[in-house]
Design a protein around this motif. Structure first.
Motif, PDB file in Angstrom:
ATOM      1  N   PRO A  80       0.718  -1.252   0.095  1.00  0.00           N
ATOM      2  CA  PRO A  80       0.060  -0.002  -0.240  1.00  0.00           C
ATOM      3  C   PRO A  80       0.811   1.325  -0.047  1.00  0.00           C
ATOM      4  O   PRO A  80       0.286   2.207   0.402  1.00  0.00           O
ATOM      5  CB  PRO A  80      -0.682   0.039   1.305  1.00  0.00           C
ATOM      6  N   THR A 116      -4.663  -1.232  14.712  1.00  0.00           N
ATOM      7  CA  THR A 116      -4.879  -0.629  13.484  1.00  0.00           C
ATOM      8  C   THR A 116      -6.047   0.251  13.227  1.00  0.00           C
ATOM      9  O   THR A 116      -5.685   1.678  12.915  1.00  0.00           O
ATOM     10  CB  THR A 116      -5.234  -1.754  12.096  1.00  0.00           C
ATOM     11  N   THR A 164       4.238  -1.357   8.418  1.00  0.00           N
ATOM     12  CA  THR A 164       2.881  -0.997   8.069  1.00  0.00           C
ATOM     13  C   THR A 164       1.805  -1.829   8.654  1.00  0.00           C
ATOM     14  O   THR A 164       0.643  -1.536   8.727  1.00  0.00           O
ATOM     15  CB  THR A 164       2.770  -0.801   6.619  1.00  0.00           C
ATOM     16  N   ARG A 193      -2.910  -3.721   7.296  1.00  0.00           N
ATOM     17  CA  ARG A 193      -2.892  -2.613   6.661  1.00  0.00           C
ATOM     18  C   ARG A 193      -2.481  -2.849   4.945  1.00  0.00           C
ATOM     19  O   ARG A 193      -3.017  -2.160   4.174  1.00  0.00           O
ATOM     20  CB  ARG A 193      -2.136  -1.390   7.151  1.00  0.00           C
ATOM     21  N   ILE A 240      -5.994  -3.753   3.513  1.00  0.00           N
ATOM     22  CA  ILE A 240      -7.028  -2.616   3.196  1.00  0.00           C
ATOM     23  C   ILE A 240      -6.764  -1.885   1.905  1.00  0.00           C
ATOM     24  O   ILE A 240      -5.741  -1.090   2.079  1.00  0.00           O
ATOM     25  CB  ILE A 240      -6.864  -1.801   4.681  1.00  0.00           C
TER      26      ILE A 240
END
Lengths: 337, 318
Positions: free
Chosen positions: A152, A217, A233, A237, A240
């Motif tokens: 991400p 998170t 991270t 995550r 997502i």
């Protein structure tokens, strides 16, 4: 590969061409070499990593990059990027795309991250103009791609734009729960030797880590992933997907981004990949079936913990998935799978 | 504690010099100066960060003769850990580690243990000052893995956690990154990278939706998440025990330095000592920032700050 199974390529002139068998073998062997290097003695593994190869599945040798950087290597501008989060099956997508005879091979599917923040180091790992000319002469068209798993990371969206602001992006999305569990196992496989060190004794196991991340998170805390993925991270995550997609749309425009459902890719690869070829303006080609690649071997999994945490993960991701479905106007039905 | 000890001047110079050289290395445009600094870097007796690997390997053979750290000064990067560490490390009862910071890349027990002094050195200091401690000042928050690594090094370790006004820290983090990546940013790869205001607005949107943010070389995940202190602090409390954690508010430390530093000395059980002012060498380069973006950031952080105040039972008035 069986010669009878040779796939056919059609030029725009409808003249059929054989698939590039050498390239397909190279792709298949690269994965085998990589997995083997985690099954052998550490010194042999280093040898594997330093061995010069025309194509590496994961991180090429630094010396090979340095050499390409020193010698004349004019890179093709990447026309597209095939990406996703770690263990999103973007590896499989990448090899299907690379398999196309008109796609010039980069040095590696996953670029080396050591000197990555300079254009020349990235370009040294992309396909060269010379490769492109050779392919063009043979098949009438040549394209170059960028294939690392960058989701991400927002920074990477802007670095991609610098490589080519008009590039097309194919993004592979996988059921978030399966991706998280494979990300864990993959990390475990890659770091299995390192993690024998006593400093890791206090690190929580799979279920405790993911439960900790489920608490942290939503409070915007960091997670626990390291070694692979976007640093510090968190495993969760990485699953997502919506914020990254929104930023991709914002930077490249939604028309330049194609979303591929990993489940569909696995089950119905020919149809999905042909749509991808169409999106990338590649000539018609029937892809050769490739085995699921880059999946962590069973022995690195913790099936007991996976069972324990799966239900909680499904509940955790549900609201994020629903937001994603609404935004993309597509129901991936990840809750049912 | 009745014994009073005095700070040695050359200890302070050693601490200041380590940071000074580190800064010069990143700011210098001269290849010759960089090479000279790199050469000097090989033979320092104390490092700010990035101990040369050969120095660590050379110390690897006598790990059993070395002590475990007694304390860990931490927080997010650009919270004031370096400044506060200079005050802690100047105390005569603190035996210097090889480096102020442990590597956050090289996760191996020997690599961590090799940074700390020998039992003999510690004993010598204990005889001389009545107490001897060692520790490190690695600003690893919000990453969680260092909590577990430190627990392994010493489960009874004391933690000093420095918390800085999130808006100020975020701005300072950006400025620090600009200094470290100044030359890199001239590279064509960076030509579309958003400026400070754009980056912050993108991150504010992304962080709320659980996105990643900008992962840049210095601090690998999001400027804003580095300033959301509650989750990592809560984990530290859970793993290391609330009673082993001492909180320092950065602004309070910057203004009431002696008082705050004496509070830290007391927490660590160190003999009384009047701290000597240390030159501020680790500041970020100047940078113009609009009031508007500062306000937006303050509003963004407000709910996270309120949760933090509740967690620690104190209002920092940020």
């Amino acid at each position: 590969m069986n010669k009878q199974a040779q796939t056919q390529v059609k030029r725009k002139t409808d003249q059929p061409l054989n698939a590039d068998l050498y390239k397909i073998a190279l792709l298949e062997n690269s994965v085998r070499d990589f997995l083997d290097s985690h099954d052998v003695h550490a010194s042999a593994s280093i040898f594997q990593k330093l061995k010069p190869k025309p194509y590496h599945f994961v991180y090429p040798s630094v010396w090979q990059i340095a050499l390409r950087n020193l010698l004349p290597h004019e890179a093709m501008t990447p026309d597209f990027a095939c990406t996703g989060a770690e263990q999103s099956l973007d590896d499989l997508l990448a090899h299907y795309v690379m398999q196309h005879p008109c796609v010039a091979l980069p040095l590696s599917k996953n670029l080396s991250l050591i000197p990555v923040y300079k254009e020349k180091f990235i370009k040294a790992q992309l396909a060269s103009k010379k490769q492109g000319e050779k392919i063009s002469r043979r098949f009438g068209l040549a394209k170059s791609g960028f294939f690392s798993s960058i989701q991400p990371s927002t920074s990477w969206i802007y670095w991609l734009k610098s490589l080519n602001p008009n590039m097309r992006i194919v993004l592979c999305l996988r059921n978030p729960v399966d991706r998280v569990l494979d990300h864990w196992a993959w990390n475990k496989m890659l770091a299995s030797e390192i993690m024998k060190d006593p400093i890791y004794d206090e690190l929580p196991g799979l279920s405790a880590t993911l439960k900790m991340e489920m608490d942290q998170t939503p409070e915007c805390g960091n997670g626990m992933n390291f070694f692979i993925g976007v640093g510090a991270t968190g495993y969760l995550r990485h699953s997502i997907y919506l914020p990254f997609i929104k930023e991709l749309h914002n930077v490249f425009g939604s028309d330049s981004v194609m979303i591929v459902d990993a489940n569909e890719l696995k089950e119905n690869h020919t149809e999905v990949i042909q749509k991808v070829y169409g999106f990338l303006s590649l000539p018609e080609y029937i892809p050769q079936k490739m085995e699921n690649i880059g999946n962590p071997p069973e022995r690195f999994r913790n099936l007991h913990d996976e069972q324990e945490v799966r239900r909680d993960l499904l509940d955790f991701f549900k609201p994020y998935n629903e937001q994603l479905y609404a935004y993309l106007e597509t129901d991936f039905k990840w809750e049912a799978s | 504690m009745s014994q009073v000890v005095k700070v040695e001047k050359n200890r302070v110079e050693l601490l200041e010099g380590a940071i000074e050289d580190y800064r010069r290395f990143y700011q210098s445009d001269s290849a010759f100066e960089k090479a000279m600094l790199l050469l000097r870097h090989q033979f320092r007796s104390f490092y700010f960060v990035d101990t040369p690997i050969w120095r660590v390997l050379a110390r690897k053979r006598n790990l059993d003769k070395r002590v475990a750290p007694d304390f860990w000064l931490t927080g997010a990067i650009r919270s004031g850990t370096s400044s506060l560490s200079n005050y802690i490390f100047q105390h005569p009862s603190v035996v210097l580690p090889l480096s102020k910071e442990l590597s956050t890349i090289m996760y191996q027990q020997y690599y961590f243990k090799a940074q700390f002094p020998k039992k003999l050195q510690v004993e010598k200091v204990r005889q001389h000052t009545g107490k001897a401690l060692t520790g490190h000042a690695t600003p690893s928050a919000p990453a969680t893995n260092m909590i577990y690594f430190n627990k392994k090094l010493n489960p009874d370790m004391k933690l000093i956690v420095i918390l800085r006004d999130p808006v100020e820290r975020t701005i300072s983090h950006w400025r620090w990154d600009l200094m470290k990546t100044g030359n890199l940013r001239k590279d064509p790869l960076w030509k579309y990278m958003p400026d400070f205001e754009q980056s912050m607005r993108i991150e504010m949107k992304e962080v709320k939706e659980m996105g990643c943010g900008f992962s840049l070389p210095n601090g690998s995940s999001s400027y804003l998440r580095h300033s959301i202190y509650g989750p990592s602090l809560e984990l530290m409390m859970k793993e290391m025990g609330r009673e082993n954690i001492y909180l320092v508010e950065a602004q309070d430390f910057f203004i009431n330095t002696n008082e705050v530093v004496n509070g830290v000395y007391d927490f660590l059980g160190l003999p009384q000592c009047t701290p000597v002012p240390v030159k501020e060498t680790n500041h970020s380069p100047p940078f113009d920032i609009s009031e508007e973006i500062k306000q937006e950031l303050a509003s963004f952080f407000q709910p996270f700050n309120e949760k933090l105040y509740e967690l620690v039972g104190k209002d920092f008035n940020w």
